[in-house]
Design an enzyme around this catalytic site. Structure first.
Site, PDB file in Angstrom:
ATOM      1  N   GLY A 108      -1.153   0.866  -4.773  1.00 40.01           N
ATOM      2  CA  GLY A 108      -2.322   0.419  -4.453  1.00 40.01           C
ATOM      3  C   GLY A 108      -3.434   1.143  -5.422  1.00 40.01           C
ATOM      4  O   GLY A 108      -3.505   2.448  -5.234  1.00 40.01           O
ATOM      5  N   CYS A 130      12.594  -4.500   2.361  1.00 45.42           N
ATOM      6  CA  CYS A 130      12.357  -5.442   1.245  1.00 45.42           C
ATOM      7  C   CYS A 130      12.980  -5.240  -0.124  1.00 45.42           C
ATOM      8  O   CYS A 130      12.970  -4.175  -0.768  1.00 45.42           O
ATOM      9  CB  CYS A 130      10.781  -5.326   0.793  1.00 45.42           C
ATOM     10  N   CYS A 140       5.865 -14.496   0.145  1.00 41.47           N
ATOM     11  CA  CYS A 140       6.040 -13.294   0.780  1.00 41.47           C
ATOM     12  C   CYS A 140       5.175 -13.176   2.247  1.00 41.47           C
ATOM     13  O   CYS A 140       3.811 -13.333   1.881  1.00 41.47           O
ATOM     14  CB  CYS A 140       6.200 -12.067   0.071  1.00 41.47           C
ATOM     15  N   SER A 162       7.661  -1.412 -15.793  1.00 40.79           N
ATOM     16  CA  SER A 162       8.665  -1.710 -14.843  1.00 40.79           C
ATOM     17  C   SER A 162       9.955  -1.966 -15.074  1.00 40.79           C
ATOM     18  O   SER A 162      10.818  -1.929 -14.245  1.00 40.79           O
ATOM     19  CB  SER A 162       7.826  -2.545 -13.668  1.00 40.79           C
ATOM     20  N   CYS A 175       1.075  -1.106   0.017  1.00 40.35           N
ATOM     21  CA  CYS A 175       0.105  -0.094   0.037  1.00 40.35           C
ATOM     22  C   CYS A 175       0.880   1.241   0.027  1.00 40.35           C
ATOM     23  O   CYS A 175       2.200   1.289   0.098  1.00 40.35           O
ATOM     24  CB  CYS A 175      -0.992  -0.223   1.330  1.00 40.35           C
ATOM     25  N   ASP A 205      12.353  -8.147 -18.475  1.00 41.46           N
ATOM     26  CA  ASP A 205      11.217  -7.983 -17.609  1.00 41.46           C
ATOM     27  C   ASP A 205      11.790  -8.142 -15.931  1.00 41.46           C
ATOM     28  O   ASP A 205      12.913  -8.459 -15.938  1.00 41.46           O
ATOM     29  CB  ASP A 205       9.961  -9.135 -17.579  1.00 41.46           C
ATOM     30  N   CYS A 248      15.611  -7.763   3.342  1.00 40.99           N
ATOM     31  CA  CYS A 248      14.840  -8.888   3.281  1.00 40.99           C
ATOM     32  C   CYS A 248      14.840  -9.406   1.944  1.00 40.99           C
ATOM     33  O   CYS A 248      14.438  -8.855   1.135  1.00 40.99           O
ATOM     34  CB  CYS A 248      13.465  -8.489   3.576  1.00 40.99           C
ATOM     35  N   ASN A 302       0.921   0.139   5.651  1.00 39.29           N
ATOM     36  CA  ASN A 302       1.489  -0.466   4.596  1.00 39.29           C
ATOM     37  C   ASN A 302       2.367  -1.458   5.305  1.00 39.29           C
ATOM     38  O   ASN A 302       3.327  -1.316   5.866  1.00 39.29           O
ATOM     39  CB  ASN A 302       2.564   0.329   3.915  1.00 39.29           C
ATOM     40  N   GLY A 303       2.100  -3.021   4.969  1.00 34.98           N
ATOM     41  CA  GLY A 303       2.637  -4.035   5.319  1.00 34.98           C
ATOM     42  C   GLY A 303       1.909  -5.176   5.585  1.00 34.98           C
ATOM     43  O   GLY A 303       0.897  -5.033   5.156  1.00 34.98           O
ATOM     44  N   TYR A 315      10.620  -4.185  -8.097  1.00 32.83           N
ATOM     45  CA  TYR A 315       9.335  -3.953  -8.892  1.00 32.83           C
ATOM     46  C   TYR A 315       8.593  -2.940  -8.222  1.00 32.83           C
ATOM     47  O   TYR A 315       8.112  -2.152  -9.030  1.00 32.83           O
ATOM     48  CB  TYR A 315       8.735  -5.332  -8.723  1.00 32.83           C
ATOM     49  N   CYS A 334      11.705 -13.902  -0.409  1.00 32.45           N
ATOM     50  CA  CYS A 334      11.205 -14.349  -1.613  1.00 32.45           C
ATOM     51  C   CYS A 334      12.492 -15.172  -2.430  1.00 32.45           C
ATOM     52  O   CYS A 334      11.964 -15.923  -3.448  1.00 32.45           O
ATOM     53  CB  CYS A 334      10.399 -13.441  -2.406  1.00 32.45           C
TER      54      CYS A 334
HETATM   55  P1  5GP Z   1       3.648 -13.365 -13.305  1.00 32.50           P
HETATM   56  O1  5GP Z   1       2.647 -13.026 -14.613  1.00 32.50           O
HETATM   57  O2  5GP Z   1       4.598 -14.020 -13.744  1.00 32.50           O
HETATM   58  O3  5GP Z   1       2.817 -13.580 -12.083  1.00 32.50           O
HETATM   59  O4  5GP Z   1       4.001 -11.642 -12.975  1.00 32.50           O
HETATM   60  C1  5GP Z   1       5.115 -11.015 -13.434  1.00 32.50           C
HETATM   61  C2  5GP Z   1       4.811  -9.802 -14.046  1.00 32.50           C
HETATM   62  O5  5GP Z   1       4.045  -9.037 -13.011  1.00 32.50           O
HETATM   63  C3  5GP Z   1       5.970  -8.943 -14.322  1.00 32.50           C
HETATM   64  O6  5GP Z   1       5.855  -8.170 -15.680  1.00 32.50           O
HETATM   65  C4  5GP Z   1       6.086  -7.836 -13.008  1.00 32.50           C
HETATM   66  O7  5GP Z   1       6.360  -6.693 -13.420  1.00 32.50           O
HETATM   67  C5  5GP Z   1       4.548  -8.002 -12.434  1.00 32.50           C
HETATM   68  N1  5GP Z   1       4.543  -8.107 -11.217  1.00 32.50           N
HETATM   69  C6  5GP Z   1       5.479  -8.348 -10.378  1.00 32.50           C
HETATM   70  N2  5GP Z   1       4.905  -8.376  -9.033  1.00 32.50           N
HETATM   71  C7  5GP Z   1       3.881  -7.747  -9.020  1.00 32.50           C
HETATM   72  C8  5GP Z   1       2.797  -7.320  -8.173  1.00 32.50           C
HETATM   73  O8  5GP Z   1       3.081  -7.503  -6.966  1.00 32.50           O
HETATM   74  N3  5GP Z   1       1.616  -6.808  -8.584  1.00 32.50           N
HETATM   75  C9  5GP Z   1       1.341  -6.730  -9.934  1.00 32.50           C
HETATM   76  N4  5GP Z   1       0.160  -6.063 -10.375  1.00 32.50           N
HETATM   77  N5  5GP Z   1       2.331  -7.069 -10.883  1.00 32.50           N
HETATM   78  C10 5GP Z   1       3.384  -7.571 -10.417  1.00 32.50           C
HETATM   79 MG    MG Z   2       5.786  -5.711 -15.338  1.00 30.71          MG
END
Ligand code: 5GP
Ligand code: MG
Length: 464
Positions: A38, A245, A391, A292, A11, A354, A442, A112-113, A251, A445
């Site tokens: 969020g 983290c 996580c 990202s 968040c 990615d 941390c 947040n957390g 990301y 993961c």
């Molecule tokens: P996957 O499709 O493998 O589950 O997720 C990987 C993709 O989702 C990557 O493009 C990454 O940038 C994005 N991603 C990684 N962590 C998160 C998250 O916590 N939330 C969202 N919405 N996207 C994430």
């Molecule tokens: Mg992405």
């Protein structure tokens, strides 16, 4: 056994203390810069020295707030929250800030957390306490309600007992508090605003947006209180091991944010450069999965001395849609979010960067899209190591079952995503890219070792 761990997750939080200013309006723009943390619900509470008011709803900030409801949030103190979406708890009663009443008066609480000893804390509450929401945040707020002594005493007692991740902004009718768990898992920074004003926010990009001056991160285990007497700081459990983290760097954080002066953009750029050194390949172009992975892909291209191109254009307005597409469109799935730039891909050997593969749903679609656009080879490069473990501290990846790398080898993943080659950044390369010490992060993961999680979590082995 423990409670359902991941109700709240990631968040954004912000807190403003700015005499002579419209704090709710400042919180609104600070939260706008934290919308990426969020998108499920958002809220702002504001106080004018006498009364505390709040407004929160499901949805994006821009849809929730207008001139009218912002104007009603009168006062020079505010806290705000943007809430990340996880399944099962997408209801307005879980939206924040939470408003609580105590013998000290009303307060608003934005978290947040993710706590890891919610059940233990809940059992310390008196039997009469009713919980409206289903979140760990509410349990923490009730611990404060049921505490004794001053607000500072109550928050201190909470920090002595609460385990897990929590960065919190809290306001009463005439004070702002902010505090960070003793491990510093989630970020929270402090800035000054105008004459005698202070701002706290999850990320420094929020400070930059409203014109506040970044001062420093809150220290792990630090509580700050801002009142008419100025700023006061108290340290609780200062001996704990710091554990910011790593996924914030990979990301979550916005690339224009800094953590302790380290630029997230530059960390991601260095991850890309390192990835190119670890996994070079004969290719024609380098591209990112937007948004990202862009700094990482630019870093990869620079190191590999290949052109960086835009291979996919992301629809930045798609966000979260509750309107389901017609069946024909649904089968086009990923096209709702990305369309290829055929001119940059046709007959090209493409390196696509990615930031992470979590469940493994995005990457195969991306590879297929690039092949349909004419790419002759698709080499996937991931600027983080395989995500092998869940996580418990706030990122939305809760179980071993859903993590593709917990269940498959890299070669199996390559086959599943349909790539010509696949390379993940090494853990050493990742850590070096952040410029931080490994033992101050941390890496749960990635390694399965968590800083402050009860043994029943950490001891669960991944299925083979
Ligand atoms: P996957 O499709 O493998 O589950 O997720 C990987 C993709 O989702 C990557 O493009 C990454 O940038 C994005 N991603 C990684 N962590 C998160 C998250 O916590 N939330 C969202 N919405 N996207 C994430
Ligand atoms: Mg992405």
């Amino acid at each position: 056994m423990g409670s359902v761990p991941n109700l709240l997750g990631m968040c954004g939080v912000a807190g403003i203390y700015a005499p002579g200013h419209d704090a709710a309006r400042l919180a609104f723009f600070a939260l706008y810069a934290l919308q990426h943390r969020g998108q499920e619900s958002a809220g702002i509470a504001a106080a004018d020295g006498g009364t505390l008011r709040s407004h929160k709803e499901m949805g994006l900030l821009g849809a929730i707030f207008d001139e009218e409801n912002l104007r009603e949030l009168n006062g020079y103190i505010s806290v705000g929250h943007t809430r990340y979406s996880t399944t099962g708890s997408s209801i307005v009663v879980n939206a924040q800030p939470l408003l609580e009443q105590s013998v000290l008066g009303d307060f608003a609480f934005a978290h947040n957390g993710n706590l890891t000893n919610t059940d233990e804390l809940r059992e310390t509450l008196s039997p009469g306490v009713t919980l409206q929401a289903t979140s760990d945040s509410e349990v923490m707020a009730k611990v404060i309600v049921e505490g004794s002594g001053s607000m500072m005493d109550r928050i201190t007692s909470l920090l002595e007992r609460a385990r897990g991740a929590y960065s919190i902004a809290l306001c009463t009718k005439d004070e702002l508090y902010a505090f960070r768990d003793p491990w510093g898992v989630r970020p929270l920074c402090l800035g000054t605003y105008g004459q005698g004003g202070y701002v706290v926010a999850s990320e420094s990009c929020a400070l930059a947006t409203i014109g506040a001056n970044y001062v420093r991160e809150l220290k792990p285990g630090e509580i700050i209180r801002v009142s008419k007497d100025g700023l006061e700081s108290v340290m609780v459990r200062p001996g704990e091991k710091t554990a910011l983290c790593m996924f914030e760097y990979i990301y979550f954080a916005r690339p224009d944010s800094n953590f302790s002066g380290e630029s997230v953009y530059m960390a991601r750029y260095r991850m890309g450069r390192e990835l190119a050194r670890e996994y070079p390949v004969e290719a024609d172009v380098v591209m990112a999965v937007p948004d990202s992975a862009i700094p990482g892909a630019i870093g990869y291209a620079a190191e590999a001395q290949l052109p960086y191109v835009e291979g996919l254009i992301k629809n930045r307005y798609i966000g979260r849609t509750f309107i389901s597409p017609e069946q024909d469109m649904r089968s086009r799935g990923v096209h709702l979010k990305f369309n290829p730039v055929v001119e940059n891909l046709n007959q090209q050997r493409v390196v696509v960067v990615d930031d992470s593969i979590v469940r493994g749903t995005t990457t195969p679609r991306i590879v297929q899209l690039l092949r349909e656009a004419g790419a002759s080879e698709v080499h996937v490069r991931i600027s983080s190591p395989p995500i092998m473990h869940p996580c418990y501290l706030g990122v939305d990846m809760a179980t071993y079952d859903e993590l593709i790398a917990a269940n498959h080898t890299v070669e199996e993943i390559r086959q599943r995503i349909g790539a010509d080659s696949l390379g993940y950044l090494s853990l050493d390369g990742l850590v070096a890219s952040t410029g931080r010490k490994r033992d101050e992060m941390c890496l749960g993961c990635l390694t399965g070792t968590y800083p402050n999680v009860p043994a029943w979590h950490a001891s669960r082995a991944a299925p083979v």
